[in-house]
Design a protein around this motif. Sequence first.
Motif, PDB file in Angstrom:
ATOM      1  N   LEU A   1       0.832  -1.211   0.000  1.00 44.82           N
ATOM      2  CA  LEU A   1       0.000   0.000   0.000  1.00 44.82           C
ATOM      3  C   LEU A   1       0.862   1.255   0.000  1.00 44.82           C
ATOM      4  CD1 LEU A   1      -2.950  -0.844   2.434  1.00 44.82           C
ATOM      5  CD2 LEU A   1      -3.150  -0.100   0.047  1.00 44.82           C
TER       6      LEU A   1
ATOM      7  N   GLU B   1       2.462   1.434  -3.607  1.00 43.75           N
ATOM      8  CA  GLU B   1       1.431   1.780  -4.591  1.00 43.75           C
ATOM      9  C   GLU B   1       0.949   3.218  -4.371  1.00 43.75           C
ATOM     10  OE1 GLU B   1       0.583   0.356  -7.184  1.00 43.75           O
ATOM     11  OE2 GLU B   1       0.754  -1.823  -7.007  1.00 43.75           O
ATOM     12  N   GLY B   2       0.861   3.597  -3.097  1.00 41.40           N
ATOM     13  CA  GLY B   2       0.429   4.958  -2.797  1.00 41.40           C
ATOM     14  C   GLY B   2       1.409   5.991  -3.323  1.00 41.40           C
TER      15      GLY B   2
ATOM     16  N   TRP C   1       0.945   6.091  -7.027  1.00 42.46           N
ATOM     17  CA  TRP C   1      -0.330   6.756  -7.307  1.00 42.46           C
ATOM     18  C   TRP C   1      -0.190   8.272  -7.158  1.00 42.46           C
ATOM     19  CZ3 TRP C   1      -3.691   9.985  -4.739  1.00 42.46           C
ATOM     20  CH2 TRP C   1      -4.985  10.101  -5.258  1.00 42.46           C
TER      21      TRP C   1
ATOM     22  N   ILE D   1      -4.629  -0.380  -5.441  1.00 41.55           N
ATOM     23  CA  ILE D   1      -4.912  -0.037  -4.047  1.00 41.55           C
ATOM     24  C   ILE D   1      -6.212  -0.686  -3.586  1.00 41.55           C
ATOM     25  CG2 ILE D   1      -5.534   1.884  -2.523  1.00 41.55           C
ATOM     26  CD1 ILE D   1      -3.520   3.597  -4.105  1.00 41.55           C
TER      27      ILE D   1
END
Length: 305
Positions: free
Chosen positions: A127, A130-131, A134, A173
């Motif tokens: 997370l 990926e965050g 993102w 996510i």
Amino acid sequence: MSASQEGKGGNLVLYAALAANMGIAVAKFVAAGITGSSAMLTEGFHSVVDSANQVLLLYGRKRSEQPADDLHPLGYGRELYFWSFVVAILIFAVGAGFSVYEGVLHISEPEEMRDPTINYVVLAVSLALEGSSWFVARREFVAAQGDLSWWQAVRRSKDPTTFIVLFEDSAAIVGLLLAGFGVAISHATGDARWDGVASIAIGVVLGLVAIVLARESKDLLIGERANPALIAAVRASVDGRSEVVRVVKVTTVHLAPEIVFLGMDVDFDDTVAVGRVEALIAEVETDLRRDWPVLAAIYIKPVSS
């Protein structure tokens, strides 16, 4: 934002996503092997597909920058749109398809879940990675969004790399949250089938994202017009010349994010000599290229209205 800046921004988004997904994929497969989690295995393949997608988009961007030649007189710009469409198909066929298959298999033949602690650790790290990816994609998307809503920005965007990575990361996510839910419920209830349900849910999310991306990539591949503001400005520029009666028709097609084909039917004043019309067309083309470098190919046809 200039073409070179947008190109660098698009590459930054792709490299950030590629680095995150490669690291995440390894961690997920290790966790799946240790705990026997179907959702984690699904997420591992999801990250592998995402990594392959970023490689394909980088390849497509590189290919699209090739100069025009005899075989492709308008250049290779649409290579980027082709590979973007391939990415959407891969997400649907491989990502979504495998997720649903693995989920159904795990429901019909549930495997007892072992200690899920490593799953939670990997999910938390994933997370975070990926965050970060993102955030980079979102920053580039917002920079190009302007006053448009996010959906309008996607519909009008001529560079698919940024919104594809943004959609991929958003789906990733959501998938991580679903995987965490499946692991937690399976561990709490002792029923491993919940892990399979989470895999199917991840597959559905990927399938929906793939459909949206395929639709947008298809429109770009077929050929979309330039921004209406650009069309209006070009028309006004040519209409403003004293030798021009009016611009009868303007046709534009994006060949790449920053390469536009322009065709114009122009009614010149009948008092202008034929020889002067030829010189005037050359002057108009020079001025248009100077004011709008995005206009890589310009064809002006004299017509009578």
